[in-house]
Design a protein around this motif. Structure first.
Motif, PDB file in Angstrom:
ATOM      1  N   PHE A  33       0.819  -1.208   0.000  1.00  0.00           N
ATOM      2  CA  PHE A  33       0.000   0.000   0.000  1.00  0.00           C
ATOM      3  C   PHE A  33       0.854   1.260   0.000  1.00  0.00           C
ATOM      4  N   CYS A  36       2.321   1.843  -3.491  1.00  0.00           N
ATOM      5  CA  CYS A  36       1.282   2.227  -4.455  1.00  0.00           C
ATOM      6  C   CYS A  36       0.718   3.608  -4.158  1.00  0.00           C
ATOM      7  N   TRP A  37       0.496   3.928  -2.889  1.00  0.00           N
ATOM      8  CA  TRP A  37      -0.064   5.226  -2.515  1.00  0.00           C
ATOM      9  C   TRP A  37       0.873   6.361  -2.919  1.00  0.00           C
ATOM     10  N   HIS A  38       2.145   6.230  -2.561  1.00  0.00           N
ATOM     11  CA  HIS A  38       3.090   7.307  -2.860  1.00  0.00           C
ATOM     12  C   HIS A  38       3.368   7.409  -4.357  1.00  0.00           C
ATOM     13  N   ASN A  40       1.193   6.766  -6.669  1.00  0.00           N
ATOM     14  CA  ASN A  40      -0.003   7.423  -7.197  1.00  0.00           C
ATOM     15  C   ASN A  40       0.050   8.931  -6.945  1.00  0.00           C
ATOM     16  N   LYS A  41       0.521   9.302  -5.768  1.00  0.00           N
ATOM     17  CA  LYS A  41       0.648  10.722  -5.422  1.00  0.00           C
ATOM     18  C   LYS A  41       1.667  11.416  -6.325  1.00  0.00           C
ATOM     19  N   THR A  91       0.071   2.060  -8.744  1.00  0.00           N
ATOM     20  CA  THR A  91      -0.937   3.051  -8.421  1.00  0.00           C
ATOM     21  C   THR A  91      -1.935   2.421  -7.464  1.00  0.00           C
ATOM     22  N   THR A  92      -2.864   3.216  -6.979  1.00  0.00           N
ATOM     23  CA  THR A  92      -3.869   2.644  -6.082  1.00  0.00           C
ATOM     24  C   THR A  92      -4.768   1.655  -6.821  1.00  0.00           C
TER      25      THR A  92
END
Length: 114
Positions: A33, A36-38, A40-41, A91-92
């Motif tokens: 997570f 993927c979160w970072h 995506n950011k 990505t998310t």
């Protein structure tokens, strides 16, 4: 790994083994997570970088500055995203797809023959 760990959690012989497997499973999900979160950011921030250039008062400058700003805006129009090797972008949406696939794998492996 997520699906296999989930199946091993259900088949753990002792409660201590189940605790270890549960901790490992949570750590796997958290690590995935975070990547993927970072990523995506970073992707969405890189898509917005060129907006700052065009939001300035570049149009009121001389021709040399306007040409330089136009070139800069074109160069900043590239997306930056982390990848998992040559396989996929992190990505998310990828995170959710991995969780869905892991759950499918888990349900396939956890079916007991009667």
């Amino acid at each position: 790994m997520l699906g296999t760990c989930s199946v091993n959690y259900l088949e753990g012989t002792t409660s201590m083994q189940q605790v270890w497997i549960a901790e490992y499973l949570v750590a796997l999900i958290a690590q995935l997570f975070l990547y993927c979160w970072h990523s995506n950011k970073v992707l969405y921030m890189s898509l917005k970088v060129d907006e700052g250039v065009y939001a300035s008062a570049w149009w009121s400058q001389n021709v040399r500055i306007r040409r330089s700003v136009a070139l800069l805006g074109g160069q900043l129009n590239k997306s930056v995203v982390f990848t998992a090797g040559p396989f996929t972008h992190l990505t998310t949406a990828t995170f959710i797809a991995i969780l869905k696939g892991s759950y499918s794998y888990y349900t396939l492996l956890s079916k007991k023959e009667d």
